[in-house]
Design an enzyme around this catalytic site. Structure first.
Site, PDB file in Angstrom:
ATOM      1  N   LYS B  52      26.992   0.916 -39.223  1.00  0.00           N
ATOM      2  CA  LYS B  52      27.748   0.082 -38.277  1.00  0.00           C
ATOM      3  C   LYS B  52      26.879  -1.061 -37.773  1.00  0.00           C
ATOM      4  O   LYS B  52      27.332  -2.198 -37.657  1.00  0.00           O
ATOM      5  CB  LYS B  52      28.209   0.918 -37.062  1.00  0.00           C
ATOM      6  CG  LYS B  52      29.388   1.822 -37.342  1.00  0.00           C
ATOM      7  CD  LYS B  52      30.045   2.336 -36.062  1.00  0.00           C
ATOM      8  CE  LYS B  52      29.396   3.583 -35.538  1.00  0.00           C
ATOM      9  NZ  LYS B  52      30.156   4.816 -35.826  1.00  0.00           N
ATOM     10  N   GLN B  96      30.081   8.961 -30.657  1.00  0.00           N
ATOM     11  CA  GLN B  96      29.876   9.338 -32.057  1.00  0.00           C
ATOM     12  C   GLN B  96      30.153  10.841 -32.214  1.00  0.00           C
ATOM     13  O   GLN B  96      29.642  11.648 -31.449  1.00  0.00           O
ATOM     14  CB  GLN B  96      28.436   8.993 -32.464  1.00  0.00           C
ATOM     15  CG  GLN B  96      28.126   9.196 -33.927  1.00  0.00           C
ATOM     16  CD  GLN B  96      28.818   8.157 -34.815  1.00  0.00           C
ATOM     17  OE1 GLN B  96      28.875   6.978 -34.487  1.00  0.00           O
ATOM     18  NE2 GLN B  96      29.365   8.607 -35.923  1.00  0.00           N
ATOM     19  N   ASP B 119      37.909   3.238 -30.349  1.00  0.00           N
ATOM     20  CA  ASP B 119      38.295   4.225 -31.377  1.00  0.00           C
ATOM     21  C   ASP B 119      39.763   4.648 -31.279  1.00  0.00           C
ATOM     22  O   ASP B 119      40.221   5.444 -32.095  1.00  0.00           O
ATOM     23  CB  ASP B 119      37.426   5.481 -31.230  1.00  0.00           C
ATOM     24  CG  ASP B 119      36.217   5.461 -32.157  1.00  0.00           C
ATOM     25  OD1 ASP B 119      36.212   4.660 -33.110  1.00  0.00           O
ATOM     26  OD2 ASP B 119      35.287   6.261 -31.928  1.00  0.00           O
TER      27      ASP B 119
END
Lengths: 282, 282
Positions: B52, B96, B119
């Site tokens: 990322k 995460q 997200d």
């Protein structure tokens, strides 16, 4: 020969239990009260409201109806919702569907305090439902699961087909059945061959509103058929399923009327009580 | 012979467009910045974060990593989220996955400001997605749709089978594909016969994480196969699909690596920019 899944009887049984719980709450000075906002004069809406009122009265729940004109503005609807959000005596708020075209339904629903969202239509309650954290449960989906549970019909590993992808029935039912480990297919008006799916379904749910949509050749031998449709044909209420022809072929089927309808109304009352209890730390 | 759906190339193309948009934002003094909270030292997590970071750097987005110990307490995690919610320079916050067992993930996610929920895992954003009102889109699902659109593969009326019911892939992808008028079946670990479904799918998505789960006899002639799985086998990265054997049979298939993976990362960056623009009224 298939057996009827008697929703009316189960709804009455559950209402009796709920009534006892409501009496206890009332003895503590807590009155379960919910508000129905009805905009315009759709005759079916008025009938549903009357049906709800009857069940609410029986259980001891107060249903307050806000009857608004067909020309109701969005702004004053939001103002009413704000006021009900603030009102400590109000535990549930719902908007009766359908609403007239000038109303932005999504905006109005998003305005309802999720703690008073008895229909489970606010974004955060929908999201919670999909992650398995049920703040409230949409009445029809709750009713369907209650009926399957009552007849000890398991969902685990079953092939479920749901026809209809509405926010009030198809989608939340998919969420709840998926959570119970069913394999779920969601069909709708753009599905080309319904039968390709339906004829393999262990449990078939039709929530379309189209009389005689489901014919015998579309249904698997010994399937369970849940008919959520409500249609008026020749002055009679019928579902989506041709019950007379299909009942001999399946193991269980819901009648219409007397199947999911009464359970939906009763389940709504359960949600009102749930929200009332939670708000009062009970 | 099937064609590869080149996710890597599309991700690069879209990143180039995004880079221009980010330059423009920066010239107005707006810096897209998002925070990744990583708890513990899962090696895959560290790898994902690095991947990322590389894409963020290329586009001009700032990725800030909060590396927390495996023993991180829930309370101090919530405090950190609160702080990032308040921080006006932060436009996106993500946790995460996976998190260690002492962390209540649902509670932590519910703590993230939905306006910074890059997200799409907060309840209200999940709910909005299901009602067709996309505040943000989960990166993988967004990437899958971008790839299908790029190759002009229509979803309308198609039979879609999704294997996997996770909150980050299977469920949101079902929502988005249903909205595009596909008929969607959601399969999972409790589905008894995957092949019964997969062999009829026009579009098959596997998001399980199980190498060689999908074999040629499970796939329909000329189907489109989307492989979201990421597995390590003999030091190689492979998907859920036996690509070598299946490619000749289907019309399109995603490679692993180079398919959905790069698009997921790029789509995440699109969400960061989307949230940044919205917050700044751009």
């Amino acid at each position: 020969m298939g057996q009827f899944l008697d929703g009316k009887n189960l709804a009455d049984e559950r209402a009796a239990i709920l009534k006892t719980q409501v009496s206890k709450l009332k003895s503590q000075g807590i009155v379960p009260l919910f508000c129905v906002i009805n905009i315009g004069d759709d005759p079916s809406s008025k009938l549903y409201i009357k049906t709800k009122k009857r069940r609410a009265d029986e259980i001891g729940i107060v249903q307050k109806v806000y009857q608004l004109p067909k020309t109701q503005s969005q702004q004053s609807l939001l103002t009413l919702i704000d006021r009900l959000n603030q009102d400590k005596k109000v535990y549930g708020i719902m908007i009766q569907l359908p609403v007239p075209p000038q109303i932005n339904l999504n905006e109005a629903l998003e305005h309802i305090d999720p703690e008073k969202d008895v229909d489970c239509l606010t974004p955060s309650n929908v999201g919670r439902l999909w992650r398995g954290d049920h703040y409230v449960e949409p009445a029809t989906a709750h009713g369907v699961l209650a009926l399957l549970d009552h007849y000890q019909i398991k969902l685990h590993g079953k092939k479920v087909v749901i026809i209809g992808r509405s926010s009030i029935v198809g989608k939340p039912l998919a969420a709840l059945m998926l959570e119970r480990d069913a394999t779920v297919s969601i069909l709708h008006s753009k599905t080309k061959q319904l039968a390709e799916y339906t004829k393999n379904a262990d449990i078939l749910v039709s929530a379309v509103g189209h009389a005689n949509l489901i014919t015998p050749e579309m249904v698997k031998e010994n399937a369970v058929v849940i008919d959520v449709g409500i249609n008026r044909v020749n002055n009679q209420t019928v579902g989506d399923v041709n019950t007379v022809l299909i009942k001999p072929k399946v193991s269980f089927i819901t009648p219409v009327p007397g199947g999911i309808g009464p359970l939906t109304v009763e389940s709504l009352m359960e949600q009102v009580v749930k929200l009332t209890r939670r708000k009062n730390g009970r």
